[in-house]
Design a protein around this motif. Structure first.
Motif, mmCIF file in Angstrom:
data_model
loop_
_atom_site.group_PDB
_atom_site.id
_atom_site.type_symbol
_atom_site.label_atom_id
_atom_site.label_comp_id
_atom_site.label_asym_id
_atom_site.label_seq_id
_atom_site.Cartn_x
_atom_site.Cartn_y
_atom_site.Cartn_z
ATOM 1 N N GLY A 80 0.811 -1.196 0.000
ATOM 2 C CA GLY A 80 0.000 0.000 0.000
ATOM 3 C C GLY A 80 0.851 1.254 0.000
ATOM 4 N N SER A 104 -3.394 5.179 3.281
ATOM 5 C CA SER A 104 -4.040 4.386 2.234
ATOM 6 C C SER A 104 -4.435 3.045 2.844
ATOM 7 C CB SER A 104 -3.071 4.152 1.072
ATOM 8 O OG SER A 104 -2.077 3.189 1.454
ATOM 9 N N ASP A 177 -5.237 -5.940 -5.691
ATOM 10 C CA ASP A 177 -4.144 -5.202 -6.317
ATOM 11 C C ASP A 177 -3.149 -4.860 -5.214
ATOM 12 O OD1 ASP A 177 -2.480 -3.047 -7.198
ATOM 13 O OD2 ASP A 177 -3.942 -2.579 -8.760
ATOM 14 N N LYS A 180 -2.383 -0.740 -5.175
ATOM 15 C CA LYS A 180 -3.485 0.113 -4.745
ATOM 16 C C LYS A 180 -4.198 -0.447 -3.509
ATOM 17 C CE LYS A 180 -4.416 1.734 -9.462
ATOM 18 N NZ LYS A 180 -5.432 1.787 -10.548
#
Length: 229
Positions: A80, A104, A177, A180
C-alpha cells in the motif's frame, strides 16, 4: 433331520457374524471408517519486536522495517502507498504493528522462507488484533502463482484486543491489487494448498491517533501444513 437343523443353525450363525462384521466396518470406530480430521500442528508463531532506534519511541523511529520480525525463518511484507507509516508499538506487554497513520489501505503478510503453506482442511490462522472505529480487517494470501487475494470474512473488535481465529473453508476470495490495495474480480477456486504469503488487509485508510480508524496486529500463530519450496 438333525443335520438339516444343524445346517440351518450354522447358516444363521454365519449370517450374524457377517452382519456384525459389516456393521463394525461401517461404524465410526471400524476399520472401514476414514480417520477423523485433525488440525495441523503449529507451523510458526511471530511475536514482533521494536526496530533498532535511538531515543524515545516516536512515530518516525518506530516505523516498520524487516527488523521487526523476531523469527529467523519468517519475513514480513507490507503493501500500500501508505504502508511506510505502519509502526511498531507496545501494548499489553506485547509488540504489535499499528496502521493508524497509514494514508491508504494497507496489508501486512508473513512468508515462511523455507515452505509454502497448505491452508486446506483444518488449517487455522490465529491472531491477536484490535480494530478501532468501523475499521475492518480481512484475510489476505499470495498464491504460488503470484495472485494476491483477499477473503470476505471481516474482522472487527470494537477497540478491544481479541484473539481471532480464521478458518479458510468456504471463504470467497477476490483479487487484490498489491499496489493500490483494492479488490477487483472474484477468484474462483483458488489453490490454497500452496500459499506463498498470508496476512491481513484493511481496505480503508486509517484515521490517525486516538480512536479513529486503525488496526493493531499483535502476536500471530499459523496452524497449517508445510510444503517445501
Amino acid at each position: 433331520m438333525y443335520l438339516s437343523r444343524l445346517a440351518a443353525t450354522t447358516v444363521r450363525a454365519l449370517g450374524l457374524v457377517v452382519f456384525a462384521s459389516s456393521a463394525f466396518a461401517q461404524s465410526p470406530g471400524g476399520r472401514g471408517a476414514p480417520p477423523p480430521a485433525t488440525r495441523p500442528a503449529l507451523l510458526f508463531r511471530e511475536e514482533w519486536r521494536l526496530p533498532a532506534h535511538e531515543g524515545a519511541p516516536t512515530d518516525e523511529n518506530m516505523r516498520f522495517t524487516p527488523g521487526v520480525v523476531a523469527s529467523d525463518r519468517i519475513e514480513a511484507k507490507v503493501y500500500g502507498a501508505g504502508s511506510s507509516f505502519i509502526r511498531a508499538a507496545e501494548h499489553e506487554g506485547r509488540i504489535d504493528l499499528w496502521t493508524g497513520l497509514a494514508t491508504s489501505p494497507v496489508a501486512v503478510t508473513l512468508r515462511d522462507k523455507r515452505n509454502y503453506i497448505d491452508l486446506t482442511g483444518l488449517a487455522r490462522l490465529r491472531w491477536i488484533v484490535r480494530t478501532n472505529s468501523i475499521h475492518t480487517l480481512y484475510p489476505v494470501v499470495k498464491l504460488a502463482n503470484g495472485t494476491y487475494a483477499a477473503g470476505n470474512r471481516g474482522i472487527s473488535t470494537d477497540g478491544e484486543f481479541l484473539q481471532i481465529e480464521v478458518a479458510f473453508g468456504g471463504m470467497r476470495w477476490f483479487t487484490l491489487d498489491p499496489v493500490k490495495v483494492v479488490v477487483t474480480s472474484e477468484v474462483k477456486d483458488p489453490d490454497l494448498s500452496r500459499v506463498d504469503e498470508i496476512g491481513l488487509v484493511t481496505l480503508a485508510p486509517a484515521g490517525g491517533h486516538g480512536i479513529a480508524g486503525s488496526a493493531n496486529l499483535s502476536t500471530v500463530e499459523l496452524f497449517a501444513k508445510a510444503v517445501p519450496r
